[in-house]
Design an enzyme around this catalytic site. Structure first.
Site, PDB file in Angstrom:
ATOM      1  N   CYS A 104       0.988  -1.156   0.051  1.00  0.00           N
ATOM      2  CA  CYS A 104       0.040   0.047  -0.121  1.00  0.00           C
ATOM      3  C   CYS A 104       0.950   1.236   0.056  1.00  0.00           C
ATOM      4  O   CYS A 104       0.882   1.993   1.126  1.00  0.00           O
ATOM      5  CB  CYS A 104      -0.901  -0.154   1.444  1.00  0.00           C
ATOM      6  SG  CYS A 104      -1.666  -1.696   1.396  1.00  0.00           S
ATOM      7  N   ALA A 105       1.495   1.352  -1.114  1.00  0.00           N
ATOM      8  CA  ALA A 105       2.986   2.185  -1.328  1.00  0.00           C
ATOM      9  C   ALA A 105       2.563   3.762  -1.370  1.00  0.00           C
ATOM     10  O   ALA A 105       3.429   4.592  -0.914  1.00  0.00           O
ATOM     11  CB  ALA A 105       3.644   1.749  -2.375  1.00  0.00           C
ATOM     12  N   ALA A 106       1.462   4.159  -1.813  1.00  0.00           N
ATOM     13  CA  ALA A 106       1.301   5.698  -2.003  1.00  0.00           C
ATOM     14  C   ALA A 106       1.050   6.460  -0.862  1.00  0.00           C
ATOM     15  O   ALA A 106       0.604   5.878   0.155  1.00  0.00           O
ATOM     16  CB  ALA A 106       0.003   5.893  -3.108  1.00  0.00           C
ATOM     17  N   GLY A 109       6.728   7.630   0.902  1.00  0.00           N
ATOM     18  CA  GLY A 109       7.481   7.656   1.914  1.00  0.00           C
ATOM     19  C   GLY A 109       8.004   6.481   2.330  1.00  0.00           C
ATOM     20  O   GLY A 109       9.434   6.310   2.334  1.00  0.00           O
ATOM     21  N   ASP A 128       0.128   0.460  -5.405  1.00  0.00           N
ATOM     22  CA  ASP A 128      -1.185   0.887  -4.656  1.00  0.00           C
ATOM     23  C   ASP A 128      -2.396   0.930  -5.553  1.00  0.00           C
ATOM     24  O   ASP A 128      -2.468   0.513  -6.550  1.00  0.00           O
ATOM     25  CB  ASP A 128      -1.105   2.372  -4.400  1.00  0.00           C
ATOM     26  CG  ASP A 128      -1.882   2.853  -3.377  1.00  0.00           C
ATOM     27  OD1 ASP A 128      -1.295   2.865  -2.093  1.00  0.00           O
ATOM     28  OD2 ASP A 128      -2.982   3.312  -3.552  1.00  0.00           O
ATOM     29  N   CYS A 226      -1.871   3.855  11.122  1.00  0.00           N
ATOM     30  CA  CYS A 226      -1.975   5.179  11.845  1.00  0.00           C
ATOM     31  C   CYS A 226      -3.040   5.588  12.731  1.00  0.00           C
ATOM     32  O   CYS A 226      -3.436   6.545  12.776  1.00  0.00           O
ATOM     33  CB  CYS A 226      -1.536   6.230  10.706  1.00  0.00           C
ATOM     34  SG  CYS A 226      -2.811   6.497   9.603  1.00  0.00           S
TER      35      CYS A 226
END
Length: 465
Positions: A104-106, A109, A128, A226
């Site tokens: 889930c890269a976008a 960072g 993504d 997060c």
């Protein structure tokens, strides 16, 4: 003043007891912390930001604010990132030569940090599911000067059909309820509910089920969110341990103020104390949860069978360079010092629809939605070759002499898309451009001192400062 939902405050008063007031106070009274990482892939250069406040536990990371029009950002020398969000990639401890997936890269960072650890050796698949966010991911990886990334826009389940038991390490920074980002993004409060937390939990299990198929036996999974929600944190890790027999590995962080995961918030598994939590009141950054798990060495998870679809035969879309094309490209590259990744460009490069690129991977990728495979040298046009912006970012990894230093007004004008006049006529043809000695683009200098603009239109800053 951040108005937290009553259901949220009641939940965390029950979970945290007296510490709940610390959490609520931090979310309301403290400003979000901003930080950046310095790109170790680039040639060592000075930057204009203060480096007096390092982010403890992260290599080359400092507290401070970055502007998208600064030469440090435009050149790919720094990446602006929330400090707690830097830890999942650091905890992955990627080694050169490994095959790594950022699922889930976008916006990039974690991918830029993982690529930095690989140092051009090995493979990074950065994926993504969002097409718009994947475009931003591509821009950030190109700016960072990454040469060994395959950037895909797929669902985790579809990606698993191509990479069964393949990756050494997988990072899953899962979509979540975002509780840890409330003070940074107050809009996230408006769509929070306990039902939404459970919806996120269900989605996380789907994503992780696909990830387990793609991880090789003995490989490591880094799971992060997060959010503070135990349903999306400890309980997800417990589910992985119970369902797939994953081992919850310890995480060692030196000089870092973080808390251990809480077994009482899941199934009482004592190994959950190996996971880590970052709380806003610990003064490091926003909320973050990270777990490091290992797939059993004897576990081979068979990928789900996809429905067979009739496909038309496709003509081969890639080919190797012809001798004539090599002769077109070689004079353009000759004035520059080439990094090791380009040492065998003439034999390794492929051509697809006139785009010349050095592939990161050539197998297992049929029918995937690919935005970028490896890195692009440039574009073949009628009897000429035009180098890519990505090539400029890669060339800045080593010392260069064919560089024109711009002043501030010309730098701003160039980012705006303007052609410059009255430039140094000594260097002809394609040259690298820098501002404050940071290389940020190609330009093409003509004999009469006109510098043609090759800064990508999609990156141009429309309003000059």
């Amino acid at each position: 003043m951040l108005k937290l939902p009553n259901e949220f405050t009641a939940k965390y008063r029950k979970l945290l007891g007296p510490k709940a007031d610390q959490l609520f106070a931090a979310m309301n009274d403290k400003e979000p912390k901003k930080a950046f990482r310095i790109n170790a892939l680039k040639q060592k250069q000075d930057i204009g930001y203060a480096l007096s406040k390092p982010v403890l536990g992260i290599n080359n990371a400092y507290y401070g604010q970055v502007s998208g029009s600064d030469p440090e950002w435009v050149s790919g020398m720094v990446y602006s990132q929330e400090p707690a969000a830097m830890f999942p990639a650091q905890i992955a401890q990627v080694k050169p030569g490994e095959k790594v997936l950022d699922l889930c890269a976008a916006p990039g960072g974690k991918s830029t940090a993982l690529a930095e650890q690989l140092r051009g050796d090995g493979l990074l698949v950065a994926n993504d599911i969002s097409s718009s966010r994947t475009k931003v991911l591509r821009e950030n990886l190109e700016r960072w000067g990454v040469t060994n990334a395959l950037i895909t826009n797929e669902s985790p389940a579809r990606l698993a059909q191509h990479f069964n038991n393949f990756f050494d390490k997988i990072v899953v920074d899962a979509p979540c309820s975002g509780e840890g980002m409330f003070r940074k993004n107050p809009d996230a409060v408006s769509y929070w509910s306990q039902d939404y937390v459970l919806t996120c939990q269900s989605r996380q299990k789907e994503i992780l089920a696909a990830a387990t198929e793609m991880l090789r036996p003995g490989g490591e999974l880094i799971y992060s969110t997060c959010t503070f929600a135990p349903e999306e944190d400890e309980q997800i890790v417990s589910w992985l341990a119970q369902t797939y027999n994953f081992e919850i590995l310890p995480i060692t962080l030196s000089n870092t103020n973080c808390a251990a995961g809480n077994p009482d918030w899941a199934d009482q598994n004592p190994a959950l104390t190996n996971t880590v939590r970052f709380w806003p009141f610990d003064e490091l950054g926003e909320g973050q949860f990270v777990a490091r798990l290992q797939k059993p060495a004897s576990s081979v998870i068979t990928k789900a069978k996809s429905q067979r679809q009739k496909r038309k035969r496709e003509k081969a879309s890639t080919r190797h360079l012809t001798n004539q094309e090599v002769e077109l490209i070689a004079p353009v590259l000759k004035p520059f010092n080439l990094p090791s990744a380009l040492s065998e460009w003439s034999t390794r490069c492929l051509v697809s629809h006139d785009h010349v690129f050095l592939p990161a991977l050539t197998t297992n990728i049929a029918h995937l939605k690919i935005l970028n495979n490896g890195f692009e040298l440039g574009l073949l046009k009628k009897n000429r070759f035009e180098p890519s912006h990505q090539l400029a970012m890669v060339l800045s990894q080593v010392e260069q002499k064919q560089v024109l230093e711009l002043n501030q007004p010309d730098f701003a004008a160039f980012l705006h898309g303007e052609t410059l006049r009255g430039q140094d006529k000594k260097m002809q043809g394609f040259i690298l451009l820098s501002y404050q000695h940071l290389i940020f683009s190609f330009g093409k200098n003509t004999r009469d001192g006109v510098l043609k603009n090759f800064y990508p239109k999609g990156l141009r800053i429309l309003k000059k400062d």
